[in-house]
Design a protein around this motif. Structure first.
Motif, PDB file in Angstrom:
ATOM      1  N   ASP A   4      -3.079  22.643 -35.983  1.00  0.00           N
ATOM      2  CA  ASP A   4      -2.708  23.773 -35.133  1.00  0.00           C
ATOM      3  C   ASP A   4      -1.194  23.935 -35.177  1.00  0.00           C
ATOM      4  O   ASP A   4      -0.443  23.044 -34.798  1.00  0.00           O
ATOM      5  N   LYS A   5      -0.730  25.100 -35.659  1.00  0.00           N
ATOM      6  CA  LYS A   5       0.703  25.335 -35.799  1.00  0.00           C
ATOM      7  C   LYS A   5       1.295  26.087 -34.602  1.00  0.00           C
ATOM      8  O   LYS A   5       2.448  26.514 -34.635  1.00  0.00           O
ATOM      9  N   THR A   6       0.504  26.279 -33.530  1.00  0.00           N
ATOM     10  CA  THR A   6       1.019  26.927 -32.334  1.00  0.00           C
ATOM     11  C   THR A   6       2.146  26.089 -31.742  1.00  0.00           C
ATOM     12  O   THR A   6       2.005  24.888 -31.548  1.00  0.00           O
ATOM     13  N   LYS A   7       3.269  26.724 -31.468  1.00  0.00           N
ATOM     14  CA  LYS A   7       4.414  26.008 -30.921  1.00  0.00           C
ATOM     15  C   LYS A   7       4.099  25.460 -29.540  1.00  0.00           C
ATOM     16  O   LYS A   7       3.534  26.154 -28.694  1.00  0.00           O
ATOM     17  N   ILE A   8       4.427  24.206 -29.325  1.00  0.00           N
ATOM     18  CA  ILE A   8       4.220  23.571 -28.022  1.00  0.00           C
ATOM     19  C   ILE A   8       5.508  23.673 -27.217  1.00  0.00           C
ATOM     20  O   ILE A   8       6.569  23.213 -27.663  1.00  0.00           O
ATOM     21  N   ARG A   9       5.439  24.298 -26.053  1.00  0.00           N
ATOM     22  CA  ARG A   9       6.610  24.456 -25.197  1.00  0.00           C
ATOM     23  C   ARG A   9       6.535  23.501 -24.011  1.00  0.00           C
ATOM     24  O   ARG A   9       5.465  23.294 -23.432  1.00  0.00           O
ATOM     25  N   ASN A  10       7.667  22.915 -23.687  1.00  0.00           N
ATOM     26  CA  ASN A  10       7.735  22.095 -22.481  1.00  0.00           C
ATOM     27  C   ASN A  10       7.635  23.002 -21.258  1.00  0.00           C
ATOM     28  O   ASN A  10       8.149  24.130 -21.266  1.00  0.00           O
ATOM     29  N   ARG A 141      -1.563  29.812 -26.485  1.00  0.00           N
ATOM     30  CA  ARG A 141      -0.288  29.197 -26.137  1.00  0.00           C
ATOM     31  C   ARG A 141      -0.529  27.743 -25.761  1.00  0.00           C
ATOM     32  O   ARG A 141      -1.547  27.415 -25.173  1.00  0.00           O
ATOM     33  N   ARG A 142       0.431  26.906 -26.131  1.00  0.00           N
ATOM     34  CA  ARG A 142       0.286  25.480 -25.823  1.00  0.00           C
ATOM     35  C   ARG A 142       1.535  24.995 -25.074  1.00  0.00           C
ATOM     36  O   ARG A 142       2.661  25.358 -25.423  1.00  0.00           O
ATOM     37  N   ASP A 144       3.372  21.517 -22.989  1.00  0.00           N
ATOM     38  CA  ASP A 144       3.431  20.117 -22.571  1.00  0.00           C
ATOM     39  C   ASP A 144       3.925  20.174 -21.134  1.00  0.00           C
ATOM     40  O   ASP A 144       5.134  20.231 -20.871  1.00  0.00           O
ATOM     41  N   ASN A 215      -3.534  16.099 -28.833  1.00  0.00           N
ATOM     42  CA  ASN A 215      -2.831  16.485 -30.046  1.00  0.00           C
ATOM     43  C   ASN A 215      -3.831  16.885 -31.127  1.00  0.00           C
ATOM     44  O   ASN A 215      -5.039  16.983 -30.881  1.00  0.00           O
TER      45      ASN A 215
END
Length: 231
Positions: A4-10, A141-142, A144, A215
């Motif tokens: 999964d290449k979706t950007k993970i945002r804090n 959307r992903r 953390d 993950n």
């Protein structure tokens, strides 16, 4: 295996707890029907960390134990920005002030001008880090997300005054903790609610912080115990 290449945002989320020793209530609102992430769901106030959050000064940081746990399995420099984001998102989405009386020095960042106009500086000392969850792969959307618990008594403004809130959350309300699960909410919110309910009347920090780490390879349930702050 597909990655999964979706950007993970804090991200940071705040659970405000009221009347915890009598009839505990939590503050929740409903996301809009057109929201890209979790439309129509009832959630706690929160959102993504902005780049500018790292440069916003705090009147006081999170306590040493929470700081150490925020640094577990994460870049240590993120701890400050995540705490700032929690206070900013609480202000933007509910109009509640988590801060102490004081004047800002120098220029006030654009996102903080209305907060500063209340005569307060952001204060993270009352935030208690209680949960962390990474959005599973495959979502639009992903995040953390770090979840913080704060007592309504530590809010500097009127806890019933939401007039300064933006329109991102509707139907802001104090929900009895005993009834909260009857609302339409995301699965992870239900999981966090169970954690909050178990310790609603306990003001001490948890023995460790649960971390759902979803993950690309596997889903892990970890415990964050913290590490000492650098000397």
């Amino acid at each position: 295996m597909t990655i999964d290449k979706t950007k993970i945002r804090n991200a940071a989320t705040v659970i405000v707890l009221r009347d915890r020793h009598v009839t505990p209530h939590i503050l929740m609102g409903q996301r809009g029907a057109k929201a890209a992430f979790m439309p129509n769901k009832f959630v706690f106030p929160g959102g993504a960390v902005d780049a500018a959050d790292a440069r916003v000064p705090l009147a006081a940081p999170v306590n040493e134990l929470c700081h150490g746990r925020l640094c577990d399995d994460a870049e240590p420099s993120l701890a400050h920005a995540i705490a700032v984001a929690a206070i900013r998102e609480l202000w933007e989405e509910t109009g509640l002030v988590l801060g102490r009386k004081g004047a800002w020095e120098g220029d006030v960042p654009a996102d903080w001008q209305t907060f500063a106009a209340t005569g307060h500086l952001p204060d993270a000392s009352a935030l208690q880090f209680v949960f962390r969850a990474l959005t599973p792969p495959g979502r639009p959307r992903r995040f953390d997300a770090r979840f913080f618990l704060v007592d309504a008594e530590d809010i500097a403004s009127d806890p019933d005054d939401f007039d300064a809130a933006c329109d991102e959350l509707s139907h802001l309300q104090w929900v009895p903790l005993s009834r909260a699960r009857s609302f339409d909410m995301p699965f992870i919110t239900e999981v966090v609610l169970a954690e909050v309910a178990a310790r609603a009347r306990d003001t001490n920090p948890p023995a460790s912080v649960p971390f759902f780490k979803n993950n690309d390879e596997e889903s892990l349930f970890l415990r964050l115990h913290g590490r000492p702050m650098p000397g």
